[in-house]
Design an enzyme around this catalytic site. Structure first.
Site, short mmCIF file in Angstrom:
data_model
loop_
_atom_site.label_atom_id
_atom_site.label_comp_id
_atom_site.label_asym_id
_atom_site.label_seq_id
_atom_site.Cartn_x
_atom_site.Cartn_y
_atom_site.Cartn_z
N ARG A 140 0.83 -1.22 0.06
CA ARG A 140 -0.01 0.12 0.10
C ARG A 140 0.88 1.11 -0.01
NH1 ARG A 140 -3.25 -2.68 -1.77
NH2 ARG A 140 -5.33 -3.45 -0.91
N HIS B 161 0.70 -0.23 -10.41
CA HIS B 161 -0.30 -0.96 -9.69
C HIS B 161 -0.38 -2.32 -10.19
CE1 HIS B 161 -3.09 -0.65 -5.92
NE2 HIS B 161 -2.87 -2.04 -6.20
#
Length: 309
Positions: free
Chosen positions: A224, A272
């Site tokens: 994250r 990502h």
């Protein structure tokens, strides 16, 4: 008939409609899967936190909300969600994460960038240490972290794992707590971040914790974005404390074009992509949880609301 609401973006529906229906059929479930129902008719919600469904109050018959994402930080605090919430633990996503993390650990271990970027006629002699001489630390020993730890250990790297609560597995040094975190960071020639985003993990890599890493260490973050204090990381890179950071997740996504990570010579940005939920295997997980709900069995992968994951 079991009514299942698919609450996610339209492109997800295109990806999941067929695989979910196949998984339900294989499980022997008679399901009406749609993108729209009267709320009081819904038995289960297959859910992405960026969907239009944000108020769960009308879903009075709903037995569980089954998240399509591994992360639940964008939904766990929703006070209208009183139904059981299951996070996605997808074998396909786990395997994809193992492959991505292992690839980048090996890339930094072998010094591959030196040769890829150095095609300028200079003969660079670099012999990497053996894996047994390069220590890898993984912060986060959940499903993804443990799978990555085992794979990397299998290649001969000494692996230390850290988690909020004590874990145990053969071949991995498992630590927990604040003192354990400091020890784990001190062993991290290569550091992999696979923690969830919670108030306790935000900025877990800051100026103080970065200083505990061995000089010249590498950071890999497919976990994250908010786990890292961006300014502190940039300062550590500029000072040579950190040799390189490979980052797949960010506080703002897509990463703004003017963010200094893009131009920094010792930062690799990936968009990502470390691992994506795979529709086929994720559909099987969802079907199994619905089967369990209908049979009165415990749901898999229920979120601990107090812990945030």
């Amino acid at each position: 008939m079991i009514n299942v609401l698919f609450a996610a973006k339209a492109e997800r529906w295109e990806t999941y409609e067929a695989t979910l229906n196949e998984a339900f059929a294989e499980m022997g479930l008679t399901v009406d899967l749609r993108t729209s129902f009267a709320p009081e008719e819904v038995d289960y919600i297959v859910y992405a936190p960026n969907s239009d469904v944000q108020d769960f109050t009308p879903y009075t018959r709903c037995k569980a909300v089954l998240n399509l994402w591994a992360g639940v930080e964008n939904v766990v605090g929703n006070t209208t969600l009183t139904q059981p919430l299951a996070r996605m633990v997808d074998p396909g996503m786990t395997q994809g994460m193992v492959e991505w993390v292992t690839g980048h650990v090996m890339r930094h271990h072998l010094g591959i960038d030196l040769h890829i970027k150095g095609q300028d006629g200079e003969w660079r002699s670099y012999v990497p240490p053996l894996a047994s001489e390069r220590r890898v630390t993984i912060l986060g020993l959940g499903q993804l972290g443990m799978a990555c730890a085992r794979a990397i250990s299998g290649l001969g790297f000494p692996v230390t794992g850290w988690s909020r609560t004590q874990k145990q597995t053969d071949g991995i040094t498992c630590l927990h707590g604040e003192e354990g975190l400091n020890v784990a960071l001190g062993k991290a020639d290569i550091l992999v971040l696979l923690l969830p985003k919670t108030p306790a993990t935000e900025n877990i890599l800051n100026a103080q914790s970065l200083a505990l890493l061995p000089t010249g260490s590498f950071i890999i973050n497919p976990g994250r974005g908010p786990l890292i204090d961006d300014d502190a990381l940039l300062a550590a890179l500029d000072a040579g404390q950190i040799a390189h950071a490979t980052l797949d997740v960010f506080r703002v996504e897509p990463l703004p074009k003017d963010h200094p990570f893009w131009a920094h010579p010792r930062v690799t940005v990936t968009p990502h992509i470390a691992s994506e939920t795979r529709a086929r295997t994720a559909s099987q997980v969802i079907a199994e949880n619905i089967r369990r709900g209908e049979a009165g069995e415990p749901f898999l992968y229920l979120v601990d609301r107090s812990a945030g994951y």
